[in-house]
Each structure stands twice: as structure tokens, then as C-alpha cells.
Scaffold this motif. Structure first.
Motif, PDB file in Angstrom:
ATOM      1  N   ARG A 196       0.803  -1.228   0.000  1.00 45.94           N
ATOM      2  CA  ARG A 196       0.000   0.000   0.000  1.00 45.94           C
ATOM      3  C   ARG A 196       0.835   1.276   0.000  1.00 45.94           C
ATOM      4  N   LEU A 197       2.064   1.191   0.522  1.00 44.70           N
ATOM      5  CA  LEU A 197       2.925   2.372   0.557  1.00 44.70           C
ATOM      6  C   LEU A 197       3.152   2.936  -0.840  1.00 44.70           C
ATOM      7  N   PHE A 198       3.203   2.057  -1.849  1.00 45.81           N
ATOM      8  CA  PHE A 198       3.510   2.503  -3.206  1.00 45.81           C
ATOM      9  C   PHE A 198       2.403   3.375  -3.790  1.00 45.81           C
ATOM     10  N   MET A 199       1.222   3.327  -3.194  1.00 41.23           N
ATOM     11  CA  MET A 199       0.103   4.139  -3.675  1.00 41.23           C
ATOM     12  C   MET A 199       0.062   5.522  -3.018  1.00 41.23           C
ATOM     13  N   GLU A 200       0.718   5.658  -1.876  1.00 39.17           N
ATOM     14  CA  GLU A 200       0.713   6.942  -1.175  1.00 39.17           C
ATOM     15  C   GLU A 200       1.628   7.919  -1.894  1.00 39.17           C
ATOM     16  N   ARG A 201       1.112   9.108  -2.208  1.00 36.21           N
ATOM     17  CA  ARG A 201       1.895  10.085  -2.957  1.00 36.21           C
ATOM     18  C   ARG A 201       2.980  10.688  -2.063  1.00 36.21           C
ATOM     19  N   GLN A 202       4.182  10.745  -2.596  1.00 33.85           N
ATOM     20  CA  GLN A 202       5.323  11.289  -1.858  1.00 33.85           C
ATOM     21  C   GLN A 202       6.070  12.307  -2.739  1.00 33.85           C
ATOM     22  N   PRO A 203       5.420  13.432  -3.050  1.00 37.18           N
ATOM     23  CA  PRO A 203       6.002  14.394  -4.000  1.00 37.18           C
ATOM     24  C   PRO A 203       7.342  14.979  -3.565  1.00 37.18           C
ATOM     25  N   GLU A 204       7.517  15.228  -2.264  1.00 35.64           N
ATOM     26  CA  GLU A 204       8.777  15.819  -1.799  1.00 35.64           C
ATOM     27  C   GLU A 204       9.936  14.844  -1.988  1.00 35.64           C
ATOM     28  N   LYS A 205       9.723  13.589  -1.584  1.00 36.95           N
ATOM     29  CA  LYS A 205      10.777  12.583  -1.741  1.00 36.95           C
ATOM     30  C   LYS A 205      11.065  12.318  -3.218  1.00 36.95           C
ATOM     31  N   ALA A 206      10.009  12.336  -4.047  1.00 31.28           N
ATOM     32  CA  ALA A 206      10.186  12.123  -5.481  1.00 31.28           C
ATOM     33  C   ALA A 206      11.047  13.236  -6.085  1.00 31.28           C
ATOM     34  N   THR A 207      10.803  14.461  -5.646  1.00 31.35           N
ATOM     35  CA  THR A 207      11.592  15.604  -6.117  1.00 31.35           C
ATOM     36  C   THR A 207      13.056  15.455  -5.721  1.00 31.35           C
ATOM     37  N   GLU A 208      13.278  14.969  -4.499  1.00 31.45           N
ATOM     38  CA  GLU A 208      14.656  14.749  -4.032  1.00 31.45           C
ATOM     39  C   GLU A 208      15.380  13.736  -4.917  1.00 31.45           C
ATOM     40  N   TRP A 209      14.673  12.672  -5.319  1.00 31.56           N
ATOM     41  CA  TRP A 209      15.272  11.673  -6.204  1.00 31.56           C
ATOM     42  C   TRP A 209      15.656  12.303  -7.545  1.00 31.56           C
ATOM     43  N   ARG A 210      14.765  13.117  -8.090  1.00 32.96           N
ATOM     44  CA  ARG A 210      15.038  13.735  -9.394  1.00 32.96           C
ATOM     45  C   ARG A 210      16.232  14.689  -9.307  1.00 32.96           C
ATOM     46  N   GLN A 211      16.313  15.409  -8.200  1.00 31.91           N
ATOM     47  CA  GLN A 211      17.452  16.315  -8.013  1.00 31.91           C
ATOM     48  C   GLN A 211      18.759  15.537  -7.892  1.00 31.91           C
ATOM     49  N   LYS A 212      18.674  14.368  -7.293  1.00 35.17           N
ATOM     50  CA  LYS A 212      19.861  13.540  -7.079  1.00 35.17           C
ATOM     51  C   LYS A 212      20.323  12.853  -8.367  1.00 35.17           C
ATOM     52  N   LEU A 213      19.350  12.430  -9.205  1.00 31.88           N
ATOM     53  CA  LEU A 213      19.676  11.601 -10.362  1.00 31.88           C
ATOM     54  C   LEU A 213      19.796  12.353 -11.678  1.00 31.88           C
ATOM     55  N   LEU A 214      19.200  13.548 -11.763  1.00 33.07           N
ATOM     56  CA  LEU A 214      19.199  14.289 -13.024  1.00 33.07           C
ATOM     57  C   LEU A 214      20.129  15.493 -12.973  1.00 33.07           C
ATOM     58  N   GLN A 215      20.720  15.811 -14.103  1.00 36.86           N
ATOM     59  CA  GLN A 215      21.617  16.959 -14.173  1.00 36.86           C
ATOM     60  C   GLN A 215      20.855  18.272 -14.246  1.00 36.86           C
ATOM     61  N   ASP A 216      19.672  18.266 -14.866  1.00 37.89           N
ATOM     62  CA  ASP A 216      18.817  19.470 -14.887  1.00 37.89           C
ATOM     63  C   ASP A 216      17.355  19.055 -14.964  1.00 37.89           C
ATOM     64  N   GLU A 217      16.452  19.988 -14.707  1.00 36.37           N
ATOM     65  CA  GLU A 217      15.015  19.696 -14.599  1.00 36.37           C
ATOM     66  C   GLU A 217      14.398  19.234 -15.910  1.00 36.37           C
ATOM     67  N   SER A 218      15.003  19.591 -17.029  1.00 37.81           N
ATOM     68  CA  SER A 218      14.419  19.244 -18.323  1.00 37.81           C
ATOM     69  C   SER A 218      14.686  17.791 -18.722  1.00 37.81           C
ATOM     70  N   GLN A 219      15.608  17.137 -18.026  1.00 37.79           N
ATOM     71  CA  GLN A 219      15.936  15.752 -18.347  1.00 37.79           C
ATOM     72  C   GLN A 219      14.815  14.789 -17.975  1.00 37.79           C
ATOM     73  N   LYS A 220      14.756  13.660 -18.679  1.00 38.01           N
ATOM     74  CA  LYS A 220      13.781  12.613 -18.392  1.00 38.01           C
ATOM     75  C   LYS A 220      14.464  11.484 -17.631  1.00 38.01           C
ATOM     76  N   LEU A 221      13.682  10.817 -16.760  1.00 40.92           N
ATOM     77  CA  LEU A 221      14.209   9.749 -15.931  1.00 40.92           C
ATOM     78  C   LEU A 221      13.435   8.452 -16.166  1.00 40.92           C
ATOM     79  N   VAL A 222      14.153   7.388 -16.530  1.00 33.91           N
ATOM     80  CA  VAL A 222      13.569   6.058 -16.685  1.00 33.91           C
ATOM     81  C   VAL A 222      14.113   5.186 -15.556  1.00 33.91           C
ATOM     82  N   VAL A 223      13.214   4.504 -14.828  1.00 34.69           N
ATOM     83  CA  VAL A 223      13.613   3.697 -13.678  1.00 34.69           C
ATOM     84  C   VAL A 223      13.245   2.240 -13.886  1.00 34.69           C
TER      85      VAL A 223
END
Length: 411
Positions: A196-223
Motif C-alpha cells: 500500500r505504501l507505493f500508492m501513497e503520494r510522496q512528492p517531496e521525496k520524489a523531487t529529491e530523487w530527481r534532483q539527485k539523479l538528473l543533471q537538470d530539470e528538463s531531463q527525463k528519468l527512466v527507472v
């Protein structure tokens, strides 16, 4: 709540140490967690080695159901209703090749009849030896079997009325189980579930992941999340990354030796846009899946494609992130998901043939254009997966158990 000394538990047995980053252990721990969340007095039993195993108090009373430790809760995203009972396996157990020093033998021939049995109502396990021992000791059991094997089942066990039901995850394995002697009426096909945890929205943590993994905001991320093995399509995904240098790829999961192997491989191939993150605690994995623009489910053709259980696929669905999946036998039924989503849209954004990096890259490019990332997730995917909760799975399995043999409900 009834006196714990009088309780008859629903025992889930794992013949290994916990925690470990293995898909079958994620499945087993979450199956137990789902039963506990239904209110049954559920105890997850596993092996304990090392210093803790030589504690005299634990050896004197080896079966002591207790609160689930924080380490396991975070590792597998478990809840507080589940109890655990690690069985001490001190040296020389499993250090010498002998049935007398084998943890499987000790769990089934010593711990079960003398310590676990008195407060056990029902046993559930993927360990055939433990299931057999339970039945021989007069305890009803549920057996889970998720891989092809050529070994025949013992007739006196499979025909015993105490074997309530055998559960597998795909029809091809059900067929091989029947071929090996399991009565057809005693084996059912049941998908795994999602946490059930996977259904709970976690926008702040998701943003942290994108900041950590992407060089800039315009990049796309495939996981990708799962084991790092060739048949899982990791080599294909590396070739896909090579074809899409402006997209960042991240792989969650894998054993240290596998991570080392693939890190060396991408270095040799000079692929610079794929990262191997190692095992991510389920507490953090949900937000990583929500951080992605697209989730990749590559897979090679071959024997493994006939039994690969869509364990991670359900977590993918629950994240609400667009999915690109490979057409393999074990996923065939998910190719038309409109019937489950009211015809509004499909839970999987695109399908492509296995073993073909160029075709997978084409699918990814198309989905990145047609399915922009939504912070709230795509509702078609989220609504579709609700039927596959671990709790629903546990309830369906227990519906095959004689009511008089069901474990106690503790509220």
C-alpha cells in the motif's frame, strides 16, 4: 485481545535469514504482512544466525513471537500487526554438510514439533520440507510454489486433507505441479500483490530523487526496479540507454556482485547515462518509482519468461507512473487492461517485443512524448492495481481453507 499464550497462530515460515534483498523474500514477508493486516494472529518465522543465535535465553525458548524489528519494517515496508519469531541456528548449523547440521532439518524436525506446534493453527510456506513436517504433525498447511521443478510431490502429502491448498502465480507452473503429482483441485493460480505504501503520494521525496539523479530539470528519468540478471532484460536496457543518451536511466536492486558486473559492463560500453543504485529499502523505493517519467519492465524471451511473476509490476502500477513492458507469457493477461479501468485508458502505456533494444527504445521515446509526468500519478494505473493488494490475496487464499482450520482473529 486474547491471552497470547492461548493463541493459535498463522505461521509463515521462511527457511532463510532476514533481511536479504531477494524477490522471493519480499513476496513471503509481504504475504505474511497482508494476512496480519486482515486481523489474523500472524507470525513470520525465519532463521537467525551469528551472535544472536547463541543467546541462552533464545535457545531455551526458541519460539517467542514478538514485535517486528524496525530493520525489517523498513526493509520490506511491513506493518505493526505482524509478529516475528526468529529461530536461533547457532554454529555448527549450516557450516557442515550433514542433515543433522542442516537448518532445514532442525527447523522441521526439532523446532516445529517441540516448540512451534503447540500454538500453531495453520502453516504457510514456500519451503516444502516445512509444509511436509507440519502435515505429518497434524497441522493444516498452505504451500506456495513459484518455479518449475521436475521433482515429484509425495502422494501421501499432496493427498492428505491437511494440505489445504497449493498456490502458484502463473498457469504454466500450475501445469507442471499437476504433472508432478499435485491434485488439480488443490492448486490455484494467484497473482502476487502490491504494498500500500507505493500508492501513497510522496512528492517531496520524489523531487529529491530527481534532483539527485538528473543533471537538470528538463531531463527525463527512466527507472527499473528488480534483480540485475540477464534474463530480466538488464543487458537490453543498457543498450537502450546507449540509444537514448539524453535520458537518464536508474536501476534499483541487485546483489553487490551483479552491480559490480554491470558497472564494469557499462564502463566498457561507454554508456554514461545509467546508474545502479543497489537495493533500495521499500521505504524509499515508492518515491523513486514516483520520481520517474517512465518505468521500464524489460525481459528476455525464454523459459524464465513463462514463470516470471509480475511482483514489481504491481508496485509500478501503484506508483501511477507510465510503464513500458515487454510482451512475455507471464504478462499476457495485462495487455488489455481497459476492461479494468472502465475503458478510460490503459494501465500499461506501451508494449514491445522482447530481446530488441531498438524496439524498446522506440516505445520509451513514444511514451515520453505522449505521457508527460504527473505528480499525482495516472489514475488508470492506480485504480487498476487496487484489486491486487496483499490483503485481498490473503483473503482469497484463506477462502480455500476449511473454516474450522482458520487461525484466530485478534482485534
Amino acid at each position: 485481545m486474547k491471552n497470547s499464550a492461548l493463541q493459535k497462530h498463522y505461521i509463515f515460515f521462511i527457511g532463510e535469514e532476514l533481511p536479504q534483498p531477494e524477490a522471493h523474500l519480499v513476496q513471503s514477508t509481504n504475504a505474511a504482512n497482508g494476512a496480519a493486516n486482515l486481523g489474523y494472529s500472524t507470525v513470520l518465522v525465519y532463521l537467525e544466525k551469528g551472535a544472536k543465535a547463541i543467546n541462552p535465553a533464545n535457545l531455551a525458548r526458541p519460539f517467542q513471537p514478538r514485535e517486528t524489528p524496525t530493520e525489517l519494517i523498513k526493509y520490506y515496508n511491513l506493518h505493526d500487526k505482524l509478529k516475528v519469531a526468529p529461530l536461533p541456528m547457532p554454529w555448527p548449523i549450516d557450516h557442515f554438510r550433514s542433515k543433522f547440521t542442516d537448518s532445514n532439518t532442525i527447523a522441521s524436525k526439532y523446532y516445529l514439533p517441540f516448540h512451534i506446534l503447540p500454538t500453531t493453527k495453520l502453516v504457510h510456506s514456500r519451503n516444502w520440507n516445512f509444509v511436509k513436517a507440519a502435515i505429518k504433525n497434524g497441522v493444516p498447511a498452505i504451500y506456495e510454489h513459484h518455479h518449475h521443478e521436475d521433482k515429484p510431490f509425495e502422494p501421501e502429502i499432496v493427498k492428505n486433507p491437511l494440505l489445504q491448498i497449493a498456490v502458484t502465480v502463473i498457469d504454466t507452473i500450475r501445469e507442471s505441479m499437476i504433472k508432478n503429482g499435485m491434485p488439480p483441485e488443490k492448486v490455484i493460480t494467484m497473482h502476487n500483490g502490491f504494498n500500500r505504501l507505493f500508492m501513497e503520494r510522496q512528492p517531496e521525496k520524489a523531487t529529491e530523487w530527481r534532483q539527485k539523479l538528473l543533471q537538470d530539470e528538463s531531463q527525463k528519468l527512466v527507472v527499473y526496479a528488480g534483480a540485475l540478471q540477464q534474463f530480466k532484460g538488464i543487458d537490453v536496457l543498457i543498450d537502450v540507454a546507449q540509444e537514448m543518451p539524453n535520458v537518464e536511466f536508474a536501476c534499483a536492486g541487485g546483489k553487490p556482485k551483479d552491480i559490480e558486473y554491470y558497472q564494469q559492463l557499462v564502463k566498457e560500453k561507454q554508456v554514461h547515462n545509467i546508474k545502479f543504485l543497489g537495493y533500495i529499502l521499500h521505504n524509499d523505493l515508492a518515491s523513486l518509482l514516483q520520481a520517474a517519467d517512465v518505468l521500464a519492465h524489460p525481459h528476455c524471451s525464454g523459459k524464465a519468461a513463462t514463470f516470471t511473476s509480475p511482483l514489481k509490476l504491481f508496485d509500478y502500477f501503484a506508483s501511477g507512473t507510465p510503464i513500458v513492458a515487454t510482451k512475455i507469457p507471464s504478462l499476457v493477461e495485462f495487455q488489455n487492461t481497459q476492461a479494468f479501468t472502465g475503458g478510460v485508458g490503459e494501465a500499461i502505456a506501451a508494449w514491445c517485443e522482447p530481446d530488441n533494444p531498438s524496439k524498446f527504445a522506440e516505445c520509451l521515446k513514444r511514451v515520453l512524448e505522449t505521457h508527460p509526468r504527473k505528480i499525482e500519478g495516472y489514475p488508470d494505473s492506480i485504480n487498476f492495481v487496487k484489486q491486487f493488494s496483499w490483503e485481498n490475496r490473503a483473503a482469497k487464499i484463506l477462502s480455500y481453507v476449511d473454516k474450522s482450520l482458520l487461525p484466530q482473529v485478534v482485534l
